[in-house]
Design a protein around this motif. Structure first.
Motif, mmCIF file in Angstrom:
data_model
loop_
_atom_site.group_PDB
_atom_site.id
_atom_site.type_symbol
_atom_site.label_atom_id
_atom_site.label_comp_id
_atom_site.label_asym_id
_atom_site.label_seq_id
_atom_site.Cartn_x
_atom_site.Cartn_y
_atom_site.Cartn_z
ATOM 1 N N LYS A 139 26.470 12.225 73.560
ATOM 2 C CA LYS A 139 26.599 12.293 75.014
ATOM 3 C C LYS A 139 27.472 11.143 75.502
ATOM 4 C CE LYS A 139 23.401 15.510 75.475
ATOM 5 N NZ LYS A 139 23.658 16.803 76.022
ATOM 6 N N LYS A 140 28.346 11.439 76.453
ATOM 7 C CA LYS A 140 29.135 10.392 77.103
ATOM 8 C C LYS A 140 28.213 9.569 77.994
ATOM 9 C CE LYS A 140 33.732 12.393 77.571
ATOM 10 N NZ LYS A 140 34.769 12.775 78.533
ATOM 11 N N SER A 141 28.465 8.277 78.031
ATOM 12 C CA SER A 141 27.713 7.407 78.931
ATOM 13 C C SER A 141 28.657 6.820 79.976
ATOM 14 C CB SER A 141 27.050 6.264 78.163
ATOM 15 O OG SER A 141 26.428 5.366 79.071
ATOM 16 N N PRO A 142 28.221 6.801 81.233
ATOM 17 C CA PRO A 142 29.045 6.181 82.272
ATOM 18 C C PRO A 142 28.824 4.666 82.358
ATOM 19 C CG PRO A 142 27.108 7.154 83.272
ATOM 20 C CD PRO A 142 27.045 7.475 81.803
ATOM 21 N N TYR A 143 27.960 4.144 81.504
ATOM 22 C CA TYR A 143 27.588 2.732 81.551
ATOM 23 C C TYR A 143 28.255 1.955 80.423
ATOM 24 C CZ TYR A 143 23.997 4.957 84.374
ATOM 25 O OH TYR A 143 23.347 5.726 85.298
ATOM 26 N N SER A 144 28.211 0.636 80.524
ATOM 27 C CA SER A 144 28.722 -0.225 79.457
ATOM 28 C C SER A 144 27.850 -0.033 78.211
ATOM 29 C CB SER A 144 28.668 -1.692 79.897
ATOM 30 O OG SER A 144 27.305 -2.124 79.945
ATOM 31 N N PRO A 145 28.341 -0.455 77.058
ATOM 32 C CA PRO A 145 27.514 -0.333 75.854
ATOM 33 C C PRO A 145 26.169 -1.049 75.994
ATOM 34 C CG PRO A 145 29.761 -0.889 75.248
ATOM 35 C CD PRO A 145 29.675 -0.983 76.746
ATOM 36 N N GLU A 146 26.197 -2.273 76.514
ATOM 37 C CA GLU A 146 24.954 -3.038 76.658
ATOM 38 C C GLU A 146 23.993 -2.358 77.637
ATOM 39 O OE1 GLU A 146 23.289 -7.529 77.639
ATOM 40 O OE2 GLU A 146 25.422 -7.108 77.900
ATOM 41 N N GLU A 147 24.517 -1.899 78.777
ATOM 42 C CA GLU A 147 23.649 -1.241 79.754
ATOM 43 C C GLU A 147 23.105 0.078 79.210
ATOM 44 O OE1 GLU A 147 23.404 0.153 84.436
ATOM 45 O OE2 GLU A 147 25.252 -0.759 83.708
ATOM 46 N N THR A 148 23.925 0.810 78.484
ATOM 47 C CA THR A 148 23.463 2.067 77.891
ATOM 48 C C THR A 148 22.321 1.788 76.918
ATOM 49 O OG1 THR A 148 25.647 3.077 78.127
ATOM 50 C CG2 THR A 148 24.135 4.104 76.552
ATOM 51 N N MET A 149 22.485 0.789 76.058
ATOM 52 C CA MET A 149 21.432 0.458 75.097
ATOM 53 C C MET A 149 20.187 -0.064 75.794
ATOM 54 S SD MET A 149 20.179 0.515 72.122
ATOM 55 C CE MET A 149 21.412 0.816 70.877
ATOM 56 N N ASP A 150 20.364 -0.888 76.824
ATOM 57 C CA ASP A 150 19.204 -1.377 77.580
ATOM 58 C C ASP A 150 18.455 -0.211 78.223
ATOM 59 O OD1 ASP A 150 19.838 -3.997 76.909
ATOM 60 O OD2 ASP A 150 20.739 -4.477 78.854
#
Length: 150
Positions: A28-39
């Motif tokens: 899935k595409k994430s609209p967030y930064s890598p760190e925010e997506t993982m958080d």
């Protein structure tokens, strides 16, 4: 006979919604930064009553040996109740458990969330008809949707 244009359209839609085709990987595409997506992933998993066993920063590992890697983190999570029910179908499933989800940023800056499809895991172990697969698939799909905002 299927219409070739329908196939081409379906293939185009599939390719546009994923980074690439990897057998059994839901992406899935994430609209967030890598760190925010993982958080967001870690928070969502915890809120849904699952235990986080580890959060592994592959880019930090690469940096520790003088190499560079785009942001890439792995979350290992699950719970004994669900994992045991899955393993009851085939004990060898334990090699693929606990569950894992990967967040990475590609060379173009797009952030992705990916996880192994439970159906694919079950097929790998010869138990495609395992009764827990639909529920587990739905749970992971819901987690991914909550994380990336689908």
């Amino acid at each position: 006979m299927k219409h070739p244009l329908s196939f081409a359209l379906a293939l185009g839609l599939l390719i546009s919604s994923t980074a690439f085709a990897v057998d059994g990987l839901v992406v899935k595409k994430s609209p967030y930064s890598p760190e925010e997506t993982m958080d967001r992933l870690e928070q969502t998993v915890t809120e849904r009553g699952l235990k986080v066993f580890a959060r592994i920063d592959h880019a930090a590992g690469a940096a520790s040996v003088g190499k560079s890697l785009q942001p890439t983190e792995l979350l290992i999570f699950g719970n004994p109740k669900g994992g045991t029910a899955f393993m009851a179908c085939a004990q060898s499933l334990g090699i693929d458990l606990p569950l894992k989800a990967l967040v990475w940023q590609d060379a173009d800056g797009q952030v992705w969330l990916g996880y192994n499809a439970p159906g694919h895991i079950a097929e790998r172990h010869g138990v495609a008809d395992c009764v827990v697969v639909p529920k587990l698939s739905q749970a992971l799909s819901g987690i991914a949707a909550a994380v990336v905002g689908d």
